[in-house]
Design an enzyme around this catalytic site. Structure first.
Site, short mmCIF file in Angstrom:
data_model
loop_
_atom_site.label_atom_id
_atom_site.label_comp_id
_atom_site.label_asym_id
_atom_site.label_seq_id
_atom_site.Cartn_x
_atom_site.Cartn_y
_atom_site.Cartn_z
N VAL A 76 0.70 -0.96 -0.09
CA VAL A 76 -0.20 -0.05 -0.06
C VAL A 76 0.83 1.34 0.16
O VAL A 76 0.53 2.12 -0.74
CB VAL A 76 -0.92 -0.10 1.36
CG1 VAL A 76 -1.87 1.25 1.15
CG2 VAL A 76 -2.01 -1.36 1.14
N PRO A 97 11.16 0.62 8.59
CA PRO A 97 12.24 0.05 8.83
C PRO A 97 12.92 -0.70 7.33
O PRO A 97 11.85 -0.90 6.51
CB PRO A 97 12.10 -1.02 9.84
CG PRO A 97 10.69 -0.98 9.97
CD PRO A 97 9.81 0.24 9.02
N ASP A 176 -6.07 1.49 6.66
CA ASP A 176 -6.67 0.30 7.18
C ASP A 176 -7.91 0.85 8.15
O ASP A 176 -8.63 -0.07 8.75
CB ASP A 176 -5.75 -0.53 8.18
CG ASP A 176 -4.75 0.03 9.03
OD1 ASP A 176 -4.99 1.14 8.88
OD2 ASP A 176 -4.22 -0.90 9.91
C1 LIG Z 1 -11.34 3.26 2.02
C2 LIG Z 1 -9.75 3.23 1.41
C3 LIG Z 1 -9.09 3.97 2.22
C4 LIG Z 1 -7.78 4.26 1.55
O1 LIG Z 1 -7.06 3.59 1.31
O2 LIG Z 1 -7.56 5.61 1.19
C5 LIG Z 1 -9.78 1.61 1.52
C6 LIG Z 1 -9.62 0.86 2.47
C7 LIG Z 1 -9.28 -0.55 2.47
N1 LIG Z 1 -8.97 -1.34 1.73
C8 LIG Z 1 -8.81 -2.72 2.14
C9 LIG Z 1 -8.56 -3.59 1.13
C10 LIG Z 1 -8.38 -3.62 -0.30
N2 LIG Z 1 -8.19 -2.40 -0.97
C11 LIG Z 1 -7.80 -3.06 -2.12
C12 LIG Z 1 -7.28 -1.90 -3.17
C13 LIG Z 1 -7.49 -0.71 -3.05
N3 LIG Z 1 -8.15 0.21 -2.11
C14 LIG Z 1 -8.10 1.52 -2.51
C15 LIG Z 1 -8.69 2.46 -1.76
C16 LIG Z 1 -9.43 2.24 -0.44
N4 LIG Z 1 -9.37 1.32 0.41
C17 LIG Z 1 -9.99 3.59 0.12
C18 LIG Z 1 -11.50 3.26 -0.57
C19 LIG Z 1 -11.33 3.48 -2.05
C20 LIG Z 1 -12.90 3.21 -2.70
O3 LIG Z 1 -13.60 2.54 -2.19
O4 LIG Z 1 -12.87 3.44 -3.97
C21 LIG Z 1 -7.50 1.86 -4.00
C22 LIG Z 1 -8.89 1.83 -4.89
C23 LIG Z 1 -6.48 2.67 -4.21
C24 LIG Z 1 -5.49 2.68 -3.39
O5 LIG Z 1 -4.93 1.97 -2.39
O6 LIG Z 1 -4.38 3.45 -3.96
C25 LIG Z 1 -6.74 0.21 -4.28
C26 LIG Z 1 -6.90 -0.20 -5.77
C27 LIG Z 1 -5.91 0.42 -6.56
C28 LIG Z 1 -5.84 -0.05 -7.95
O7 LIG Z 1 -5.53 -1.32 -8.05
O8 LIG Z 1 -6.21 0.53 -8.99
C29 LIG Z 1 -8.02 -4.29 -2.26
C30 LIG Z 1 -7.96 -5.13 -3.80
C31 LIG Z 1 -6.58 -5.49 -3.96
O9 LIG Z 1 -5.67 -5.38 -3.21
O10 LIG Z 1 -6.43 -6.16 -5.06
C32 LIG Z 1 -8.30 -4.88 -1.14
C33 LIG Z 1 -8.62 -6.08 -0.76
C34 LIG Z 1 -10.19 -6.35 -0.89
C35 LIG Z 1 -11.09 -5.77 -0.22
O11 LIG Z 1 -11.24 -5.88 0.98
O12 LIG Z 1 -12.32 -5.53 -0.77
C36 LIG Z 1 -9.09 -2.51 3.42
C37 LIG Z 1 -8.96 -4.03 4.30
C38 LIG Z 1 -10.32 -4.54 4.51
C39 LIG Z 1 -10.26 -5.67 5.44
O13 LIG Z 1 -9.54 -5.71 6.49
O14 LIG Z 1 -11.06 -6.58 5.22
C40 LIG Z 1 -9.31 -1.35 3.86
C41 LIG Z 1 -9.84 -0.97 5.01
C42 LIG Z 1 -11.04 -1.22 5.37
O15 LIG Z 1 -12.08 -1.14 4.47
O16 LIG Z 1 -11.51 -1.35 6.47
N1 LIG Z 2 -5.31 0.48 -0.77
C1 LIG Z 2 -5.68 0.14 0.64
O1 LIG Z 2 -6.26 1.14 1.33
C2 LIG Z 2 -5.52 -1.23 1.22
C3 LIG Z 2 -5.40 -1.12 2.44
N2 LIG Z 2 -4.99 -2.50 2.98
C4 LIG Z 2 -4.76 -2.25 4.55
O2 LIG Z 2 -3.55 -1.26 4.59
C5 LIG Z 2 -2.68 -1.95 5.50
C6 LIG Z 2 -1.25 -2.17 4.86
O3 LIG Z 2 -1.24 -2.90 3.72
P1 LIG Z 2 0.15 -3.59 3.05
O4 LIG Z 2 0.90 -2.51 2.77
O5 LIG Z 2 -0.37 -4.44 2.06
O6 LIG Z 2 0.88 -4.25 4.45
P2 LIG Z 2 2.18 -5.04 4.54
O7 LIG Z 2 1.92 -5.79 5.55
O8 LIG Z 2 2.82 -5.40 3.33
O9 LIG Z 2 3.06 -3.58 5.06
C7 LIG Z 2 3.06 -3.10 6.33
C8 LIG Z 2 4.24 -2.02 6.29
O10 LIG Z 2 4.19 -1.45 7.47
C9 LIG Z 2 5.64 -1.46 7.94
N3 LIG Z 2 5.44 -1.11 9.36
C10 LIG Z 2 5.03 -1.83 10.25
N4 LIG Z 2 5.43 -1.44 11.50
C11 LIG Z 2 5.91 -0.09 11.31
C12 LIG Z 2 6.08 0.82 12.23
N5 LIG Z 2 6.13 1.11 13.57
N6 LIG Z 2 6.71 2.04 11.47
C13 LIG Z 2 6.93 1.95 10.29
N7 LIG Z 2 6.47 0.92 9.50
C14 LIG Z 2 5.92 0.14 9.93
C15 LIG Z 2 6.02 -2.69 7.59
O11 LIG Z 2 7.69 -2.78 7.65
C16 LIG Z 2 5.73 -3.08 6.33
O12 LIG Z 2 6.68 -2.26 5.42
C17 LIG Z 2 -3.19 -3.35 5.93
O13 LIG Z 2 -3.19 -3.45 7.06
C18 LIG Z 2 -4.84 -3.36 5.19
O14 LIG Z 2 -5.52 -3.35 6.26
C19 LIG Z 2 -4.65 -3.37 2.64
C20 LIG Z 2 -4.88 -3.24 1.00
C21 LIG Z 2 -5.49 -2.22 0.49
#
Ligand SMILES: C[C@@]1(CC(=O)O)c2cc3[nH]c(cc4nc(cc5[nH]c(cc(n2)[C@H]1CCC(=O)O)[C@@](C)(CC(=O)O)[C@@H]5CCC(=O)O)C(CC(=O)O)=C4CCC(=O)O)c(CCC(=O)O)c3CC(=O)O
Ligand SMILES: NC(=O)C1=CN([C@@H]2O[C@H](COP(=O)(O)OP(=O)(O)OC[C@H]3O[C@@H](n4cnc5c(N)ncnc54)[C@H](O)[C@@H]3O)[C@@H](O)[C@H]2O)C=CC1
Length: 356
Positions: A76, A97, A176
């Site tokens: 992320v 780190p 998250d």
């Molecule tokens: C609210 C938001 C906050 C923010 O990140 O700003 C958020 C939150 C969370 N995402 C989670 C999971 C996943 N996020 C993705 C992917 C993306 N997530 C992105 C945005 C956002 N994610 C924001 C809302 C945007 C919107 O709704 O449009 C994208 C669009 C942009 C980006 O991250 O740059 C990027 C796609 C980029 C691309 O590929 O184009 C996948 C898919 C995958 O990894 O393949 C999964 C796994 C599948 C799933 O869980 O649906 C979880 C953990 C849920 C859990 O714990 O179960 C949370 C936390 C929660 O919801 O509690």
């Molecule tokens: N697009 C989104 O918004 C998405 C959000 N998530 C959420 O975002 C979180 C992060 O996802 P990933 O990057 O896939 O996880 P990841 O586990 O790959 O990365 C976590 C990173 O945080 C670092 N880290 C841990 N403790 C730290 C500390 N005290 N200080 C500095 N760095 C520290 C680790 O070294 C690691 O690089 C997940 O917990 C998940 O819930 C997950 C998927 C998509």
């Protein structure tokens, strides 16, 4: 141009009480707002877009003056870093780190590859603080930043960062914990100066990415160049006529609208310096030149015919008049061709039957 909606009622609005986070609200359950002022009987509101209570405002945020702290180094964080570099944010500091930092983040921060170097050159300052964030150091670590992004696998620590940021009125995104985000990231496609963001407002990020890929497939490959070329044309027009008077602005916009509407995206992608100067030559006479007007010599002079064809709008759909449209997809052309083919088939069957 539609008139902006205005709230003509000067009465103060009642306090709605605690408001649930937008991502937790089902739009269907949002009660319609009370009418503020009776609509004039002459007003036809059918052309006004209905509001969608999403709780977010999509903007193209200019972050060139912002100092941004990114905490975490996983997948992320890699995506966040990429978008911050594209946004050319002034100062980016990554706090993570060394062990646990993914290869993409390392590559963007340290690789001597030309592409990685080019990405870094777009920002004024980029720093990697190779350490983990300690809970009792949060205040110190966030000091001096305008925006903080956490991409951690430690929700309690993320929440503590959020609380500290709110105390200092810093903008914060906690990957998250959606309710603790001042803004969400979205699924973004980029083609040169063009960016398209898909947001599902926290409902379905995976589906947002799928929709983005669908949009990517729908765009012509050189759409980025097309936008670049429109930018050059507008800049060229500003060099010829830079006036700020109301009439000048109106004339400039009216001309730009007519020119933009005559060029398909594909044609805009081809607009080179010569074509651009010829288009700009039409400005003084108020002439909006299309692609074929500046390419008449093309195809051994067939361009002359095509410029007429283009002017009549025949090559485009005569119903939609879409510069990217095609007469072959025009409902009128398709319908009338179907009718003619159907009538011809029926007539030949009837003829064959009577001659039996
Ligand atoms: C609210 C938001 C906050 C923010 O990140 O700003 C958020 C939150 C969370 N995402 C989670 C999971 C996943 N996020 C993705 C992917 C993306 N997530 C992105 C945005 C956002 N994610 C924001 C809302 C945007 C919107 O709704 O449009 C994208 C669009 C942009 C980006 O991250 O740059 C990027 C796609 C980029 C691309 O590929 O184009 C996948 C898919 C995958 O990894 O393949 C999964 C796994 C599948 C799933 O869980 O649906 C979880 C953990 C849920 C859990 O714990 O179960 C949370 C936390 C929660 O919801 O509690
Ligand atoms: N697009 C989104 O918004 C998405 C959000 N998530 C959420 O975002 C979180 C992060 O996802 P990933 O990057 O896939 O996880 P990841 O586990 O790959 O990365 C976590 C990173 O945080 C670092 N880290 C841990 N403790 C730290 C500390 N005290 N200080 C500095 N760095 C520290 C680790 O070294 C690691 O690089 C997940 O917990 C998940 O819930 C997950 C998927 C998509």
């Amino acid at each position: 141009m539609a008139e902006p909606s205005t709230n003509s009622a000067a009465e103060p609005l009642a306090d709605p009480g605690p408001v649930p986070h937008p991502s937790l609200v089902d739009p269907a359950s949002v009660p319609p707002a009370a009418p503020l002022a009776p609509a004039s009987p002459l007003e036809d509101s059918s052309s006004y877009e209905a509001t969608h209570p999403t709780g977010s405002l999509l903007l193209a945020w200019q972050t060139r003056d912002l100092s941004i702290l990114l905490i975490g180094g996983g997948a992320v964080a890699a995506s966040r870093l990429y978008h911050l570099l594209c946004a050319q944010s002034k100062r980016i500091v990554v706090l993570a780190p060394e062990d646990g930092t993914c290869s993409e983040v390392r590559w963007r921060l340290t690789s001597p590859d030309a592409e990685a170097v080019r990405g870094r050159a777009a920002v004024q300052s980029l720093e990697w603080r190779k350490r983990a964030l300690e809970r009792d150091a949060i205040e110190r670590e966030i000091d001096g930043f305008d925006m903080v992004l956490t991409a951690l696998d430690d929700a309690p620590l993320s929440r503590a960062v959020h609380a500290a940021c709110k105390e200092r009125k810093l903008l914060v995104n906690v990957a998250d914990v959606p309710p603790e985000c001042d803004f969400y990231f979205g699924s973004v496609l980029r083609r040169g100066p063009l960016s398209v963001m898909v947001s599902t407002n926290g409902k379905g990020p995976r589906v947002a990415a799928r929709i983005r890929r669908k949009l990517e497939r729908a765009l012509p490959p050189d759409v980025g160049q097309a936008i670049e070329n429109v930018g050059l044309l507008r800049a060229g027009l500003r060099r010829i006529e830079n006036g700020g008077e109301k009439e000048v602005i109106e004339r400039r916009m009216e001309w730009m609208i007519r020119v933009s509407d005559r060029w398909s995206l594909k044609q805009l992608g081809e607009m080179d310096d010569r074509m651009r100067s010829e288009v700009l030559e039409g400005w003084e006479r108020g002439e909006a030149k299309g692609y074929w007007d500046v390419n008449r010599a093309k195809y051994a002079g067939l361009g002359y015919l095509l410029s007429w064809w283009d002017w009549l709008g025949v090559a485009r759909c005569p119903v939609a008049r879409d510069p990217d449209g095609s007469a072959l997809k025009c409902p009128f052309v398709v319908g009338s061709t179907g009718f003619v083919l159907g009538a011809a088939t029926a007539a030949s069957l009837a003829l064959a039957w009577t001659r039996r």
